[in-house]
Design an enzyme around this catalytic site. Structure first.
Site, PDB file in Angstrom:
ATOM      1  CG  ASP A 200      33.889  33.261  37.319  1.00  0.00           C
ATOM      2  OD1 ASP A 200      34.927  33.637  37.905  1.00  0.00           O
ATOM      3  OD2 ASP A 200      33.199  34.039  36.644  1.00  0.00           O
ATOM      4  CB  THR A 201      32.397  32.799  43.020  1.00  0.00           C
ATOM      5  OG1 THR A 201      32.582  31.403  43.177  1.00  0.00           O
ATOM      6  CG2 THR A 201      31.470  33.299  44.119  1.00  0.00           C
TER       7      THR A 201
ATOM      8  NE  ARG B  42      35.108  28.508  46.994  1.00  0.00           N
ATOM      9  CZ  ARG B  42      34.834  29.815  47.072  1.00  0.00           C
ATOM     10  NH1 ARG B  42      34.422  30.474  46.024  1.00  0.00           N
ATOM     11  NH2 ARG B  42      34.999  30.461  48.206  1.00  0.00           N
TER      12      ARG B  42
ATOM     13  CB  THR C 166      41.898  28.539  41.725  1.00  0.00           C
ATOM     14  OG1 THR C 166      41.810  29.789  42.414  1.00  0.00           O
ATOM     15  CG2 THR C 166      42.275  27.473  42.742  1.00  0.00           C
ATOM     16  CG  ASN C 167      47.514  30.840  40.556  1.00  0.00           C
ATOM     17  OD1 ASN C 167      48.072  29.770  40.780  1.00  0.00           O
ATOM     18  ND2 ASN C 167      47.616  31.471  39.398  1.00  0.00           N
ATOM     19  CG  ASN C 168      41.495  32.327  46.364  1.00  0.00           C
ATOM     20  OD1 ASN C 168      41.859  31.919  47.465  1.00  0.00           O
ATOM     21  ND2 ASN C 168      40.547  33.238  46.221  1.00  0.00           N
TER      22      ASN C 168
ATOM     23  N   GLY D  12      37.556  37.963  50.492  1.00  0.00           N
ATOM     24  CA  GLY D  12      36.585  38.651  49.640  1.00  0.00           C
ATOM     25  C   GLY D  12      35.505  39.357  50.449  1.00  0.00           C
ATOM     26  CE1 TYR D  13      32.402  42.727  47.238  1.00  0.00           C
ATOM     27  CE2 TYR D  13      32.999  40.676  46.136  1.00  0.00           C
ATOM     28  CZ  TYR D  13      32.841  42.047  46.112  1.00  0.00           C
ATOM     29  OH  TYR D  13      33.121  42.748  44.957  1.00  0.00           O
TER      30      TYR D  13
HETATM   31  P1  IMP Z   1      36.139  34.012  41.879  1.00  0.00           P
HETATM   32  O1  IMP Z   1      35.499  33.913  40.553  1.00  0.00           O
HETATM   33  O2  IMP Z   1      35.893  32.793  42.698  1.00  0.00           O
HETATM   34  O3  IMP Z   1      37.577  34.414  41.835  1.00  0.00           O
HETATM   35  O4  IMP Z   1      35.376  35.122  42.680  1.00  0.00           O
HETATM   36  C1  IMP Z   1      35.301  36.459  42.242  1.00  0.00           C
HETATM   37  C2  IMP Z   1      35.270  37.363  43.441  1.00  0.00           C
HETATM   38  O5  IMP Z   1      34.118  37.055  44.235  1.00  0.00           O
HETATM   39  C3  IMP Z   1      36.464  37.200  44.376  1.00  0.00           C
HETATM   40  O6  IMP Z   1      37.495  38.069  44.024  1.00  0.00           O
HETATM   41  C4  IMP Z   1      35.887  37.568  45.720  1.00  0.00           C
HETATM   42  O7  IMP Z   1      35.895  38.962  45.887  1.00  0.00           O
HETATM   43  C5  IMP Z   1      34.442  37.129  45.601  1.00  0.00           C
HETATM   44  N1  IMP Z   1      34.259  35.802  46.220  1.00  0.00           N
HETATM   45  C6  IMP Z   1      34.294  34.583  45.624  1.00  0.00           C
HETATM   46  N2  IMP Z   1      34.052  33.599  46.510  1.00  0.00           N
HETATM   47  C7  IMP Z   1      33.843  34.224  47.686  1.00  0.00           C
HETATM   48  C8  IMP Z   1      33.557  33.735  48.996  1.00  0.00           C
HETATM   49  O8  IMP Z   1      33.434  32.530  49.274  1.00  0.00           O
HETATM   50  N3  IMP Z   1      33.430  34.674  49.954  1.00  0.00           N
HETATM   51  C9  IMP Z   1      33.556  36.005  49.712  1.00  0.00           C
HETATM   52  N4  IMP Z   1      33.842  36.506  48.522  1.00  0.00           N
HETATM   53  C10 IMP Z   1      33.978  35.613  47.509  1.00  0.00           C
END
Ligand code: IMP
Length: 191
Positions: free
Chosen positions: A67-68, A176, A7-9, A148-149
């Site tokens: 992935d979320t 997560r 990840t880069n987050n 994010g949300y």
């Molecule tokens: P990712 O796959 O973890 O990058 O998540 C995809 C998108 O879901 C992100 O760009 C956020 O908008 C949202 N997201 C992921 N994890 C969270 C969280 O813990 N809180 C709020 N939004 C999240």
């Protein structure tokens, strides 16, 4: 043990480092990896696998990827795997949140859940871990923490949004956090 987290987050990286203090976890940039890893899968499982395999196959290092998705009942599970790009290819968190509020305008059914899938690859073996956090979508923004949300999501049993919780408190109940707890339990069993 050294593990690359694909990840880069920075926010996620901080959350995971806090949850995995006994491991040397490094993000992509810290590991000198600058490629954009494609997220072309049709499910969270596929995307987590694609990202972890990309790193393992190219760099031969033990790694994990997550992935979320936010799955909203009233929207039949959307935005789901498309949560990052919900409001379009160039959108940011604010655009996504605005779109979500609009889609749920006047809806009383606001149940939602975050789901995270982690794919771990150790010495060529793959493992999947899932974490789910149920809750609801608020009618207005609450709080400044997180990303994010988070300002629109309130986990079940709480009146606070994720954006009103400390990172530690969020980690204990979040999608997560729960997926990472399963990852940790697995890693501890191997030690
Ligand atoms: P990712 O796959 O973890 O990058 O998540 C995809 C998108 O879901 C992100 O760009 C956020 O908008 C949202 N997201 C992921 N994890 C969270 C969280 O813990 N809180 C709020 N939004 C999240």
């Amino acid at each position: 043990m050294n593990l690359i987290f694909a990840t880069n987050n920075n926010h996620k990286l901080k959350e995971i480092k806090l949850a995995l203090p006994t491991y040397n976890v490094n993000g992509l940039r810290e590991s000198g990896i600058i490629e954009d890893i494609p997220e072309t899968g049709a499910s969270l499982e596929e995307n987590a696998r694609i990202k972890a395999r990309f790193i393992y196959e190219k760099y031969g290092k033990n790694c994990f990827a997550d992935d979320t998705g936010l799955e909203v009942e009233f929207l039949n599970g959307a935005p789901g795997v498309y949560s990052a790009r919900y409001a379009g290819p160039q959108c940011d968190f604010k655009d996504n949140n605005e779109k979500l509020l609009k889609e749920l305008l006047n809806s009383k059914q606001r149940d939602a859940r975050f789901r995270t899938v982690i794919c771990l690859i150790i010495d060529r073996e793959e493992f999947l871990f899932e974490g789910v956090c149920a809750g609801e979508i608020l009618t207005q923004y609450q709080g400044m923490e997180g990303f994010g949300y988070d300002p629109l999501f309130s986990p079940k049993g709480y009146s606070l949004s994720f954006a009103q919780m400390s990172m530690e408190a969020k980690n204990e109940i979040s999608h997560r956090g729960l997926a990472v707890q399963k990852l940790i339990a697995y890693l501890k069993n191997q030690a």
